[in-house]
Each structure stands twice: as structure tokens, then as C-alpha cells.
Design a protein around this motif. Structure first.
Motif, PDB file in Angstrom:
ATOM      1  N   TRP A  82      34.796  32.824  38.876  1.00  0.00           N
ATOM      2  CA  TRP A  82      36.345  32.786  38.756  1.00  0.00           C
ATOM      3  C   TRP A  82      36.396  33.629  37.265  1.00  0.00           C
ATOM      4  O   TRP A  82      36.030  33.261  36.191  1.00  0.00           O
ATOM      5  CB  TRP A  82      36.825  31.726  38.734  1.00  0.00           C
ATOM      6  CG  TRP A  82      36.582  30.610  40.000  1.00  0.00           C
ATOM      7  CD1 TRP A  82      36.315  29.478  40.165  1.00  0.00           C
ATOM      8  CD2 TRP A  82      36.900  31.080  41.289  1.00  0.00           C
ATOM      9  NE1 TRP A  82      36.242  29.043  41.330  1.00  0.00           N
ATOM     10  CE2 TRP A  82      36.634  30.024  42.074  1.00  0.00           C
ATOM     11  CE3 TRP A  82      37.485  32.378  41.806  1.00  0.00           C
ATOM     12  CZ2 TRP A  82      36.865  30.129  43.408  1.00  0.00           C
ATOM     13  CZ3 TRP A  82      37.651  32.627  43.139  1.00  0.00           C
ATOM     14  CH2 TRP A  82      37.384  31.548  44.055  1.00  0.00           C
ATOM     15  N   LYS A 127      41.243  30.802  36.439  1.00  0.00           N
ATOM     16  CA  LYS A 127      41.300  29.581  37.042  1.00  0.00           C
ATOM     17  C   LYS A 127      42.650  29.150  37.158  1.00  0.00           C
ATOM     18  O   LYS A 127      43.475  29.171  36.267  1.00  0.00           O
ATOM     19  CB  LYS A 127      40.255  28.683  36.325  1.00  0.00           C
ATOM     20  CG  LYS A 127      38.894  28.960  36.564  1.00  0.00           C
ATOM     21  CD  LYS A 127      38.183  27.791  35.871  1.00  0.00           C
ATOM     22  CE  LYS A 127      36.421  28.129  36.195  1.00  0.00           C
ATOM     23  NZ  LYS A 127      35.532  26.936  35.686  1.00  0.00           N
ATOM     24  N   ALA A 128      42.863  28.385  38.144  1.00  0.00           N
ATOM     25  CA  ALA A 128      44.235  27.695  38.278  1.00  0.00           C
ATOM     26  C   ALA A 128      44.521  26.833  37.195  1.00  0.00           C
ATOM     27  O   ALA A 128      43.873  26.010  36.540  1.00  0.00           O
ATOM     28  CB  ALA A 128      44.327  26.899  39.584  1.00  0.00           C
ATOM     29  N   ASN A 139      46.443  29.871  40.972  1.00  0.00           N
ATOM     30  CA  ASN A 139      45.187  29.819  41.800  1.00  0.00           C
ATOM     31  C   ASN A 139      44.011  30.579  40.949  1.00  0.00           C
ATOM     32  O   ASN A 139      44.147  31.309  40.152  1.00  0.00           O
ATOM     33  CB  ASN A 139      45.308  30.542  43.162  1.00  0.00           C
ATOM     34  CG  ASN A 139      45.739  32.092  43.246  1.00  0.00           C
ATOM     35  OD1 ASN A 139      46.771  32.282  42.697  1.00  0.00           O
ATOM     36  ND2 ASN A 139      44.805  32.972  43.165  1.00  0.00           N
ATOM     37  N   ASN A 140      42.769  30.227  41.606  1.00  0.00           N
ATOM     38  CA  ASN A 140      41.610  30.692  41.214  1.00  0.00           C
ATOM     39  C   ASN A 140      41.638  32.312  41.653  1.00  0.00           C
ATOM     40  O   ASN A 140      41.893  32.638  42.604  1.00  0.00           O
ATOM     41  CB  ASN A 140      40.295  30.014  41.523  1.00  0.00           C
ATOM     42  CG  ASN A 140      40.271  28.751  41.124  1.00  0.00           C
ATOM     43  OD1 ASN A 140      40.822  28.138  40.062  1.00  0.00           O
ATOM     44  ND2 ASN A 140      39.590  27.632  41.646  1.00  0.00           N
ATOM     45  N   VAL A 156      46.522  37.029  41.977  1.00  0.00           N
ATOM     46  CA  VAL A 156      46.654  35.652  41.712  1.00  0.00           C
ATOM     47  C   VAL A 156      48.082  35.834  41.312  1.00  0.00           C
ATOM     48  O   VAL A 156      48.909  36.356  40.918  1.00  0.00           O
ATOM     49  CB  VAL A 156      45.935  35.520  40.380  1.00  0.00           C
ATOM     50  CG1 VAL A 156      46.204  36.355  39.107  1.00  0.00           C
ATOM     51  CG2 VAL A 156      46.091  34.268  39.708  1.00  0.00           C
ATOM     52  N   SER A 181      53.179  38.122  41.337  1.00  0.00           N
ATOM     53  CA  SER A 181      51.743  38.130  41.601  1.00  0.00           C
ATOM     54  C   SER A 181      51.285  39.375  41.185  1.00  0.00           C
ATOM     55  O   SER A 181      52.013  40.401  40.931  1.00  0.00           O
ATOM     56  CB  SER A 181      51.697  38.230  43.253  1.00  0.00           C
ATOM     57  OG  SER A 181      51.965  36.959  43.785  1.00  0.00           O
TER      58      SER A 181
END
Length: 219
Positions: free
Chosen positions: A160, A163-164, A187-188, A195, A206
Motif C-alpha cells: 500500500w 492507507k485509509a 481507502n487503501n 483513492v 478521487s
């Protein structure tokens, strides 16, 4: 007279027999070697179609669908003039592929030392088998991999990059426009993956993750 007729029929049958197995196999091998010069030295072609169904000319023209793989079981179109026949072949290739040097447990992170190259048949390997370790350095194992087992792309993922819940910098750019701001990842995501980010004002945007962990948005 009957004997002469039988002899004539036999000679006619011989004249229309398909090419010999050695000749046709050699022609097919050369055709596939041209498509994959990297593995040409270790390549042979085994014809599965019965000889009675082979093309009858000395030098048929071979063709494949545009999305055909480089080796393994496939169907080849062999054309002689206006006649086209389809040959089922097994393109056999010998080369080096990646295997695990030890048990790689699910969830562990791997390094080049966890793999070695092994010589063998490439056409019998699982789909998306790997041939070098460069693309999976620092990858995370998704399921246990046994020592000596061929390694495929589906067995692991890249680490990753975001990470979230992590704070990230969002950079938006367009023609004559450039802006940035901080938000939290929802989100990851790995490198170049999409993301979603909640900005400080509550807006959700996004973008894609870059090598530095920033979120890039093109406007």
C-alpha cells in the motif's frame, strides 16, 4: 487394367497428401519463433491435428487471432490458396521462470532473496507466471507459496502506498491551473491506483497515487 487403375488412384492420393510431419512442424516452429524471438532457441511445435486434416500445399500461410498468447495450446489457421484449415498445436517453450526459495507465508513482504530462477517448460506454467523478481520486490504475499512453487502475479500485490485514514496531499492541476490541499484517504491504494480523499471542507474527491504518496487529480 484394374491394376493400372488402382496404381493411378494410389499415385493421385500420394500427390495430394499433406506435408510431412517434419516439414510442417519446422514451418510452424519458425512461424512461432518469429513471434517470440526471446524464447526462439527453446521452442518446438507439436501438431495435435490428425495428418489427414493438414494443409496440402508445401508452404501454407499461417495466421492467428490478434489476441493469441505466445505459447501453449492454440489454433493456427493454415491457408493454401482458397483453402483454409485450422491446426491444433502445442507450442512448447523451455526457459527460466521464478520459483520461491522458501515458504512464503500469507501477509509477508518479499525480497529478491525469496526467489530463484528455474529452468523448465514455460508453456505448462500457470497463467501470469513471473520470469523475474524485479516487479515484485517489496510485494505482499496474498496466500502461502510453497518452496519451489512457480510464482504468479495473482499470488501477491504491491505494498500500500496510501492507507485509509492517512493524511495525504491532494494536487489538482489543469491548463493554467494548479492547487493543492490536505485531506484523509478513505481507502487503501497502491502506486497509480485510484483513492478517494475527504478534504478539510468535507468534500470527497478521487485521484491517483503517485510515487511520493500524493494524490493527483487532472482537471
Amino acid at each position: 487394367m484394374r491394376n493400372l487403375t488402382a496404381l493411378f488412384v494410389s499415385l493421385l492420393a500420394l500427390a495430394t497428401l499433406p506435408a510431412s510431419a517434419a516439414d510442417l512442424s519446422a514451418q510452424l516452429t519458425q512461424f512461432f519463433q518469429t513471434r517470440d524471438a526471446q524464447h526462439a532457441a527453446g521452442m518446438t511445435v507439436e501438431i495435435k491435428t490428425p495428418q489427414a486434416q493438414w494443409p496440402t500445399c508445401d508452404a501454407p500461410h499461417f495466421s492467428l487471432p490478434g489476441n493469441s498468447r505466445l505459447w501453449g495450446a492454440m489454433s493456427v489457421a493454415a491457408t493454401c490458396g482458397d483453402t483454409r484449415r485450422f491446426l491444433q498445436v502445442q507450442v512448447q517453450v523451455t526457459g527460466e521462470y521464478l520459483v520461491a526459495t522458501r515458504l512464503l507465508a500469507r501477509g509477508s513482504t518479499v525480497s529478491p532473496a525469496d526467489f530463484r530462477l528455474q529452468q523448465g517448460r514455460l508453456d505448462t506454467l500457470p497463467s501470469r507466471a513471473l520470469f523475474d523478481a524485479e516487479s515484485i520486490t517489496d510485494a505482499v504475499v496474498l496466500r502461502d507459496i510453497q518452496p519451489g512453487q512457480p510464482v504468479t502475479l495473482s499470488m501477491m500485490r504491491q505494498p500500500w502506498r496510501v492507507k485509509a485514514g492517512q493524511s495525504v496531499m491532494v494536487i489538482a492541476s489543469g491548463e493554467g491551473f494548479n492547487a493543492s490541499g490536505e485531506g484523509k484517504a478513505l481507502n487503501n491504494a497502491i502506486l497509480a491506483q485510484s483513492v478517494r480523499v475527504r478534504m478539510g471542507n468535507g468534500q470527497v474527491v478521487s485521484g491517483k497515487v503517485d510515487a511520493d504518496g500524493n494524490i493527483l487529480i487532472s482537471l
